[in-house]
Design a protein around this motif. Structure first.
Motif, PDB file in Angstrom:
ATOM      1  N   UNK A  77     183.237 114.087  38.475  1.00 56.61           N
ATOM      2  CA  UNK A  77     183.431 115.019  39.462  1.00 56.61           C
ATOM      3  C   UNK A  77     181.980 115.435  40.211  1.00 56.61           C
ATOM      4  N   UNK A  78     182.294 115.624  41.457  1.00 57.31           N
ATOM      5  CA  UNK A  78     180.984 116.142  42.282  1.00 57.31           C
ATOM      6  C   UNK A  78     180.595 117.140  41.935  1.00 57.31           C
ATOM      7  N   UNK A  79     179.454 117.558  41.922  1.00 58.60           N
ATOM      8  CA  UNK A  79     178.986 119.027  41.681  1.00 58.60           C
ATOM      9  C   UNK A  79     177.926 119.353  42.877  1.00 58.60           C
ATOM     10  N   UNK A  80     177.737 120.663  43.342  1.00 55.16           N
ATOM     11  CA  UNK A  80     176.786 121.114  44.288  1.00 55.16           C
ATOM     12  C   UNK A  80     175.339 120.771  43.630  1.00 55.16           C
ATOM     13  N   UNK A  81     174.706 120.134  44.651  1.00 56.14           N
ATOM     14  CA  UNK A  81     173.195 120.035  44.520  1.00 56.14           C
ATOM     15  C   UNK A  81     172.405 121.124  44.742  1.00 56.14           C
ATOM     16  N   UNK A  82     171.167 121.153  44.290  1.00 54.21           N
ATOM     17  CA  UNK A  82     170.252 122.196  44.858  1.00 54.21           C
ATOM     18  C   UNK A  82     169.390 121.878  46.171  1.00 54.21           C
ATOM     19  N   UNK A  83     169.275 122.714  47.015  1.00 53.98           N
ATOM     20  CA  UNK A  83     168.321 122.397  48.089  1.00 53.98           C
ATOM     21  C   UNK A  83     166.923 123.390  48.217  1.00 53.98           C
ATOM     22  N   UNK A 132     168.576 111.209  43.603  1.00 49.62           N
ATOM     23  CA  UNK A 132     167.991 112.424  43.628  1.00 49.62           C
ATOM     24  C   UNK A 132     166.475 112.460  43.140  1.00 49.62           C
ATOM     25  N   UNK A 133     165.569 113.018  43.540  1.00 51.74           N
ATOM     26  CA  UNK A 133     165.623 113.935  44.671  1.00 51.74           C
ATOM     27  C   UNK A 133     165.590 113.091  45.629  1.00 51.74           C
ATOM     28  N   UNK A 134     165.981 113.773  46.876  1.00 51.83           N
ATOM     29  CA  UNK A 134     166.162 113.238  48.084  1.00 51.83           C
ATOM     30  C   UNK A 134     164.770 114.013  48.887  1.00 51.83           C
ATOM     31  N   UNK A 135     163.876 113.510  49.332  1.00 47.64           N
ATOM     32  CA  UNK A 135     162.665 114.126  50.172  1.00 47.64           C
ATOM     33  C   UNK A 135     162.544 113.690  51.358  1.00 47.64           C
ATOM     34  N   UNK A 136     162.557 114.785  52.291  1.00 51.96           N
ATOM     35  CA  UNK A 136     162.548 114.398  53.649  1.00 51.96           C
ATOM     36  C   UNK A 136     161.519 115.307  54.400  1.00 51.96           C
ATOM     37  N   UNK A 156     178.519 117.744  53.885  1.00 52.58           N
ATOM     38  CA  UNK A 156     179.468 116.647  53.763  1.00 52.58           C
ATOM     39  C   UNK A 156     179.204 115.492  52.990  1.00 52.58           C
ATOM     40  N   UNK A 157     178.094 115.398  52.219  1.00 48.29           N
ATOM     41  CA  UNK A 157     177.693 114.024  51.669  1.00 48.29           C
ATOM     42  C   UNK A 157     177.949 114.582  49.989  1.00 48.29           C
ATOM     43  N   UNK A 158     178.330 113.409  49.654  1.00 43.41           N
ATOM     44  CA  UNK A 158     178.153 113.338  48.084  1.00 43.41           C
ATOM     45  C   UNK A 158     177.444 112.108  47.547  1.00 43.41           C
ATOM     46  N   UNK A 159     176.081 112.468  47.148  1.00 41.11           N
ATOM     47  CA  UNK A 159     175.260 111.438  46.867  1.00 41.11           C
ATOM     48  C   UNK A 159     175.341 111.189  45.300  1.00 41.11           C
ATOM     49  N   UNK A 209     177.432 123.915  52.802  1.00 39.45           N
ATOM     50  CA  UNK A 209     176.914 122.552  53.399  1.00 39.45           C
ATOM     51  C   UNK A 209     178.108 121.403  52.832  1.00 39.45           C
ATOM     52  N   UNK A 210     178.733 121.813  51.487  1.00 41.66           N
ATOM     53  CA  UNK A 210     179.437 120.843  50.740  1.00 41.66           C
ATOM     54  C   UNK A 210     178.557 119.522  50.367  1.00 41.66           C
ATOM     55  N   UNK A 211     177.558 119.898  49.860  1.00 42.76           N
ATOM     56  CA  UNK A 211     176.383 118.849  49.519  1.00 42.76           C
ATOM     57  C   UNK A 211     176.514 118.689  48.108  1.00 42.76           C
ATOM     58  N   UNK A 212     176.934 117.328  47.706  1.00 42.39           N
ATOM     59  CA  UNK A 212     177.063 117.401  46.240  1.00 42.39           C
ATOM     60  C   UNK A 212     176.747 115.989  45.782  1.00 42.39           C
TER      61      UNK A 212
END
Length: 424
Positions: free
Chosen positions: A377-383, A252-256, A244-247, A366-369
RNA sequence: GGAGAGAUGGCCGAGUGGCCGAAGGCGCACGCUUGGAAAGCGUGUUACCGCCAAAAGCGGUACGUGGGUUCGAAUCCCACUCUCUCCGCCA
């Protein structure tokens, strides 16, 4: 979960990509598209009736204000009819929507076009090998016997405390574990991953977000009193950080990266493959996770594999990288590389890492966009995620491959972490 | 475990039956101003779904979740979930 929009707009592509999984998706895709069409028709109907109802309500308020009670009552009568109509249309719409969702959720991710055809593990092509195969004069001792000989892992004690699949690490065995965890976390951090220490239990929403729920709850330990699940991998809590986050696209990329113990019920496990450290209910793992722009996710996948390869080189383990074929891929993945190390005593390859691109399959749940500046307009990211690395089989290979007459040697890269260079 | 308070947009926060997708502020974006910045002024700034080839536009939904009352609900009623505070217990 595949997006309905993509299915609707590219049915042929989905069908041909799912064919790589040896799946004939045409009937189900056709059914989904048919139901979705019905759903949309019904939504238009619902919208129209609702709009009229909204208008009437406004008018009624106005009429009351003007004291035209008779006209207002007349309008009220009309709303009664409309409400019945609305209820009917709404019920049908909801039903169609539920059916579409129920079908979509059964569809696995569409494999990337480069995923090889094949039925199972025997069809996975090797794409890279490295390291030197160990040579022994006599028989190499398997790690479960080494563990006993040097008193570093106690499987029976684990049985007493908990049950099968919960080993107790002791002395240099325990220190070796801790050294490996620190080593892996340090290397991930050096590669730009931000370290997290997440909860080891997650709620239902998180389980759904990464795809463990609703289907695979049998594989997780469930604390029913509080309705929490023990994490089967750090992937679950870490990826769900961005549920549920829009970044911003620039982030990007977010690395964890994160270390967690991993808990798996592993309902189906058999015979000799489960000996020693090969298959456990609780094991330790360092995970790397990335959230990436769709245009870059496949390049990123390669860098993640390269990171794991580097780790294996530093551990001086013989390894190979295989690309999973359609028949062997996980449900949520679009492309997966497995990394395996060679175990000298067992004389077989052991899977120690699995690195996957999920494209937007998880992000959709996840609604991760992400949002870029041009197109707002927000778009879906890749994980993406990968093990870097899972400890038990790495330890098994390290023990077996490095045994010598004096004891078990420690790879150079690890000595500063273990604080000893020999188990004896 | 006991008692109480609360859940509204990216954030703070107003709103107790229609004129509220929601005041005001912060933040953000653009413009004016400036040598440049700050301040100031102005304009804009939620997401999802549907209609449309697409844009524009239009319609619908959403004020924790689910249900109910009503012509009409952020506002009233019921249930649930979660958060916070205090007390108790505790690493």
């Amino acid at each position: 979960m595949l997006t309905i929009k993509f299915i609707r707009e590219n049915p042929e592509e989905i069908i041909s990509r799912l064919k790589i999984r040896n799946m004939d998706a045409k009937p189900i895709i056709d059914e989904i598209i048919g139901l979705d069409e019905k759903r949309r028709t019904l939504q238009s109907k619902v919208n129209d009736v609702q709009a009229e109802l909204n208008n009437l309500s406004k008018q009624i308020g106005q009429l009351f204000k003007e004291g035209k009670k008779k006209d207002a009552d007349k309008a009220k009568e009309r709303t009664i009819l409309l409400k019945d109509e609305l209820k009917l249309a709404e019920t049908d719409h909801e039903e169609a929507e539920k059916k579409v969702l129920a079908l979509i959720i059964t569809l696995p991710n569409a494999p990337h076009a480069t995923v090889p055809n094949g039925k199972g593990a025997e069809d996975n092509p090797v794409v890279l090998t490295g390291g030197e195969m160990p040579k022994f004069d006599g028989e190499a001792i398997p790690h479960w016997d080494l563990a006993k000989k040097y008193d570093i892992i106690d499987f029976e004690l684990g049985n007493k405390l908990t049950g099968a699949g919960f080993p107790v690490y002791k002395g240099k065995g325990a220190r070796y574990q801790r050294a490996l965890i620190n080593f892996f976390l340090d290397k991930a951090r050096e590669s730009g991953y931000t370290e997290y220490l997440p909860p080891f239990m997650v709620n239902e929403d998180s389980g759904f977000g990464t795809g463990q729920l609703p289907d695979k709850e049998g594989q997780m330990y469930h604390c029913t009193v509080d309705n929490y699940y023990l994490v089967p991998t750090a992937e679950v809590p870490v990826t769900n950080i961005y549920r549920d986050v829009i970044v911003d696209a620039e982030e990007l990329p977010i690395k964890m990266t994160a270390y967690t113990p991993c808990f798996r019920r592993e309902a189906g496990s058999y015979g000799k493959d489960v000996r020693g450290l090969n298959r456990l209910h609780q094991f330790d793992k360092v995970e790397i996770v990335q959230i990436e722009h769709p245009d870059k996710s496949y390049d990123t996948l390669e860098t993640m594999v390269a990171h794991v390869v580097k780790l294996l080189n530093q551990l001086e383990l013989p390894f190979r990288v295989i690309k999973l074929c359609g028949g062997d891929m996980g449900f949520t993945s679009a492309l997966t590389y497995d990394l395996e190390v060679y175990s000298a005593a067992q004389q077989k390859w052991l899977e120690v890492s699995s690195v996957s691109n999920f494209e937007n399959f998880q992000a959709n749940r996840l609604k991760l966009r992400y949002r870029d500046k041009i197109d707002k307009t927000p778009k879906l990211a890749h994980t993406l995620n990968g093990s870097a690395l899972a400890l038990p089989r790495i330890l098994a290979a390290l023990l077996e491959n490095n045994q010598c007459s004096k004891g078990i040697t420690i790879p150079k890269a690890l000595v500063s972490y273990t604080g000893f260079d020999m188990i004896d």
